[in-house]
Write an enzyme that holds these catalytic residues in place. Structure first.
Site, mmCIF file in Angstrom:
data_model
loop_
_atom_site.group_PDB
_atom_site.id
_atom_site.type_symbol
_atom_site.label_atom_id
_atom_site.label_comp_id
_atom_site.label_asym_id
_atom_site.label_seq_id
_atom_site.Cartn_x
_atom_site.Cartn_y
_atom_site.Cartn_z
ATOM 1 N N GLU A 150 0.825 -1.210 0.000
ATOM 2 C CA GLU A 150 0.000 0.000 0.000
ATOM 3 C C GLU A 150 0.864 1.268 0.000
ATOM 4 O OE1 GLU A 150 -3.155 -0.091 2.875
ATOM 5 O OE2 GLU A 150 -3.955 -1.964 2.097
ATOM 6 N N GLU A 171 -4.767 -9.019 0.557
ATOM 7 C CA GLU A 171 -5.427 -8.807 1.849
ATOM 8 C C GLU A 171 -6.921 -8.705 1.614
ATOM 9 O OE1 GLU A 171 -4.115 -5.461 4.235
ATOM 10 O OE2 GLU A 171 -2.008 -5.929 3.826
HETATM 11 C C1 BGP Z 1 -4.324 -2.591 5.312
HETATM 12 C C2 BGP Z 1 -2.892 -2.692 5.744
HETATM 13 C C3 BGP Z 1 -2.672 -3.643 6.877
HETATM 14 C C4 BGP Z 1 -3.796 -3.740 7.873
HETATM 15 C C5 BGP Z 1 -5.180 -3.705 7.226
HETATM 16 C C6 BGP Z 1 -6.366 -3.630 8.145
HETATM 17 O O1 BGP Z 1 -4.571 -1.359 4.755
HETATM 18 O O2 BGP Z 1 -2.041 -3.107 4.703
HETATM 19 O O3 BGP Z 1 -1.435 -3.300 7.432
HETATM 20 O O4 BGP Z 1 -3.618 -2.910 8.927
HETATM 21 O O5 BGP Z 1 -5.262 -2.660 6.319
HETATM 22 O O6 BGP Z 1 -6.876 -2.325 8.308
HETATM 23 P P1 BGP Z 1 -6.842 -1.562 9.670
HETATM 24 O O7 BGP Z 1 -5.569 -1.958 10.292
HETATM 25 O O8 BGP Z 1 -6.843 -0.119 9.367
HETATM 26 O O9 BGP Z 1 -8.053 -1.991 10.407
#
Ligand code: BGP
Length: 475
Positions: free
Chosen positions: A171, A369
């Site tokens: 990201e 993801e």
């Molecule tokens: C993505 C990231 C992860 C993880 C995930 C979950 O954007 O790559 O690192 O954190 O989001 O979202 P959040 O952590 O904001 O709940």
């Protein structure tokens, strides 16, 4: 509702993801090895949920053997994480490897390989060294691009014979968007030119690392993990469609186009110029990006993004922000994950898959993801103490189903990876929303306990069949 079954091809990845900073903790970390995330946490701890953050995280540094055994039990074919750039060196400028930290990775990777789990490694998941942020302005600097290439060189030298799927960034748009565009994160500076410079330098760094990998003749591939947001206009009217197209240019195509097609969209460059956004790039840099596109993409997809044409006047004193052209739109009746505040709309996967197939030369890609963060999961514990996360099983089923349908429709999709293998630390939300197949018990020294979904995930691997109840209106 009806029950459907779909076959999961034998070579289809069924994995899970995580990152170094969200799991490993600071055990063994040396003075001067902070990352950007570490100094954000140190400077602004009050915005991190209940004060938890990267300091202990899930203590993976000390527990990786136990963790790999759990990965095996959950049936993972692949596991994706990052190497922490800020800890990999004791000197970032000379590229002096921290042998103690690198040994942890040697062992962790060996442990996965011995368990038959393929590691996929990302070089940066927000772990920009604080030293480079403080001394050079981070990714605003061309020097940092050079030092990232040096870091990649050292990592490849050490691990190329053990790891074949590499990714430059996870990201890459996120940190500069939160810091320089939205000014929502430390150090809260609104500067659209800096935002674009970071974007460009991450594209450039990716091209340099792709070139290096190919020149060395290593076996394997170099990709990037992006988070393009599937953006739907409120309506089919031209003003709403334009809002979605411009959103797509600034947040999605700014990485997708250079990484896959080797060039920035002309419309984006023109809008940046029209709004006085200054970014420093040369013809040589653009040629490097043109000639070194990525081998594959990982795509992180959580929720749909909906926009409408703006209805408010723009304050002329506000620095340029892409939101000049759009406003968020909330679909009435939308299905929500209320813990995270994200709409649930599994169809995003199919729509993104068709876009990659049609607009991005059907490059190989996978869901890097997808997942569901839920608050207070303890309430779903059964008498044996196991969290009955049927909502997660439902979420994965629907999203995996769309992935498999897309593959049947010709998408070059290699697999599905859940975020995340264990509960872990999110930026600011820390342990608030739990994402894992494996619970991390904060009250009990971060003990690991499989949730119901872990056994279900394993059965997917064993049977290579997904069976789910699905609304008949859905494809
Ligand atoms: C993505 C990231 C992860 C993880 C995930 C979950 O954007 O790559 O690192 O954190 O989001 O979202 P959040 O952590 O904001 O709940």
């Amino acid at each position: 509702m009806s029950q459907k079954s779909i076959t999961i091809p034998q070579d289809f990845i069924l994995g899970a993801a995580s990152s170094a900073w969200q799991t490993e903790g600071w055990s063994g970390k040396k003075e001067g090895q902070d990352s950007y995330m570490d100094i954000w946490y140190k400077n602004d701890r009050h915005v991190w949920h209940e004060g938890y953050g990267p300091a202990v995280a899930t203590d993976l540094y000390n527990r990786y053997r136990e963790e790999v055994a759990l990965m095996k039990q959950a049936g993972l074919t692949h596991y994706r994480t990052s190497i922490n750039w800020s800890r990999f060196f004791t000197d970032y400028e000379k590229g002096v490897v921290d042998e103690e930290y690198a040994r942890y990775y040697d062992n962790f990777i060996d442990e996965m390989l011995a368990a038959g789990i393929e590691p996929m490694i990302c070089l940066e998941h927000y772990e920009l060294p604080a030293y480079l942020f403080e001394n050079y302005g981070g990714w605003a600097s061309k020097k940092v691009v050079e030092l990232f290439a040096l870091y990649a060189e050292k990592v490849f030298e050490r691990y190329h014979h053990k790891v074949s799927r590499w990714f430059t960034f996870n990201e890459p748009i996120v940190v500069q968007t939160r810091v320089y565009l939205d000014a929502l994160r430390w150090p809260y500076e609104q500067n659209t030119s800096t935002w674009m410079q970071w974007n460009h330098h991450k594209n450039l760094a990716t091209a340099k690392v792709v070139k290096l990998f190919r020149e060395k003749g290593y076996t394997g591939s170099v990709g990037a993990i992006l988070n393009p947001e599937v953006t739907y206009p409120r309506s089919s009217a031209p003003h709403d469609v334009k809002a979605a197209e411009i959103y797509d240019l600034f947040y999605n195509r700014v990485f997708l186009d250079p990484m896959v097609h080797g060039r920035y969209p002309q419309a984006l460059v023109a809008l940046l110029e029209q709004h006085g956004v200054q970014w420093d790039y040369s013809a040589d840099e653009l040629a490097l990006i043109r000639d070194n596109t990525v081998d594959e993409l990982g795509i992180n997809l959580y929720y749909p993004h909906r926009v409408k044409a703006p209805s408010r006047a723009w304050n002329p004193q506000t620095p340029f922000h892409p939101a000049y052209y759009y406003e968020p739109f909330e679909l009435p009746g939308r299905r929500m994950n209320k813990s995270r505040g994200w709409e649930i709309y599994p169809r995003i996967i199919y729509d993104m898959a068709m876009r990659i197939k049609n607009d991005y030369r059907n490059i190989p890609w996978f869901i890097a993801e997808s997942g569901m963060g839920i608050e207070n999961e303890g309430q779903f514990r059964n008498a044996e103490g196991v969290i009955q996360d049927d909502y997660r099983i439902g979420f994965i089923s629907e999203h995996l189903y769309q992935t498999l349908l897309a593959r049947e429709a010709g998408a070059n999709c290699q697999g599905y990876m859940l975020w995340a293998f264990t509960d872990n630390v999110s930026p600011m939300n820390a342990f608030k929303n739990r994402y894992g197949l494996i619970e991390i018990d904060l009250q009990n020294n971060r003990a690991r306990r499989a949730k119901k979904s872990a056994g279900w995930y394993r059965a997917l691997r064993e049977t290579r069949t997904l069976t789910l109840n699905i609304d008949d209106d859905w494809k």
